[in-house]
Scaffold this active site. Sequence first.
Site, PDB file in Angstrom:
ATOM      1  N   SER A 116      42.306 -19.858  47.437  1.00 11.91           N
ATOM      2  CA  SER A 116      41.638 -21.038  47.988  1.00 11.91           C
ATOM      3  C   SER A 116      42.091 -22.290  47.253  1.00 11.91           C
ATOM      4  O   SER A 116      42.094 -22.324  46.014  1.00 11.91           O
ATOM      5  CB  SER A 116      40.125 -20.858  47.821  1.00 11.91           C
ATOM      6  OG  SER A 116      39.454 -22.003  48.262  1.00 11.91           O
TER       7      SER A 116
ATOM      8  N   CYS B  60      27.065 -20.603  45.194  1.00 13.06           N
ATOM      9  CA  CYS B  60      26.569 -20.196  46.507  1.00 13.06           C
ATOM     10  C   CYS B  60      25.180 -19.592  46.429  1.00 13.06           C
ATOM     11  O   CYS B  60      24.480 -19.517  47.425  1.00 13.06           O
ATOM     12  CB  CYS B  60      27.525 -19.187  47.132  1.00 13.06           C
ATOM     13  SG  CYS B  60      29.202 -19.758  47.046  1.00 13.06           S
TER      14      CYS B  60
END
Length: 391
Positions: A199, A325
């Site tokens: 990513s 998260c």
Amino acid sequence: MPEAITYLDNNATTPVAPEVFEAMRPFLQDEYGNPSSVYKLAGKSKAAIDRARGEVAALIGAQPEEIVFTSCGSESDNTAILSALSAAPEDARLVTTRVEHAAVLNLAKRLKEDGRAVTELGVDSKGNLDLEELARALEGGGVLSAMWANNETGVLFPVPEIAEIAKEKGALFHTDAVQAVGKIPIDLSEIPVDYLALSGHKLHAPKGVGALFVRRGSPFRSFLVGGHQEDGRRGGTENVAGIAALGEAARLAREHMQDENGRVKAMRDRMEQGLLSSCPGARLNGDPVRRLPNTTNISFEYIEGEGILLLLDRDGICASSGSACTTGSLEPSHVLRAMGVPYTAAHGAIRLSLSRYNTDADVDRVLDVMPGIVKRLREISPFGRGETAEA
Ligand code: PLP
């Protein structure tokens, strides 16, 4: 003047490198051609994508045609696992671990709800896998998804050994290397993984771009169905600026890794040792040796990690409790729970993660403020009153 920030949350996201910003700028301004068009303007966009593909491939020891650009690490993880399963028999098992990122764990949960056999392997108290148990779970093949580096503790799974086991058992192997790429050397020409996710925003490129390595010959099924972009492997007009940025970030990571890793690790170690010795009731989570050079995860027993974060933030210091998260949830980190960290310590865990943009002054700042924060929170904690390192 913006308030000075001490940024120690580089596993959540990283600042965009100045060179990366310059590499993407033309594609947000004058060079806006759609890479699928035929005129010269479009050719510049296409050339930028080709260049970036080469850079990303070079960073991980892959061939350019084995790289598919995506929108993020989560998309890469989903694409890899679903591709592997699309080629496997209906009763093939998905084997993964209890410490994966939500991008893998929540997909596994959904697949299980849909009837797929799923095994989630546990880890020991340092966050390490039992490779014999892994081999047993892969008896008869199936699909394995195991991360390279843990986002919360930095613990590294032995991916070269795992890949050999998967190959021997006839299983397809995906590794979520979102936290590993750009931080440690990776050479896929030597390691037989089938898929690898990365990513951009974890290695100083912007958010909204990622990549998936798919080994030549490994099964592939596009996740996003549409036009012929990415050689028919991902529909949707390419994020040219983001892809150019990821290419430049990959080039910089390759250039800087060797020099910078030692410096980053030295800063991390000084910070860690300083905190462990100056804060009573502090303990390190995760394998102290087999881990990323930039990450430390420390529990301050009997206090709330969220409280530490708030007080650090008041001092301009950005850190994280567990993974970003799951922030907001009252449940302690699933990673620390899987490692058997007691509740009283798991609740008080803080992750500090550095990058090449950190300095010794950042470390000094944390070492300066943290003992006071811990002392203050202990005094007001219903559990912490009177507790010390010996508790
Ligand atoms: N996998 C790991 C290990 C991560 O740390 C993250 C992000 O925190 C992801 C996957 C998801 O990446 P992205 O935010 O690009 O979707």
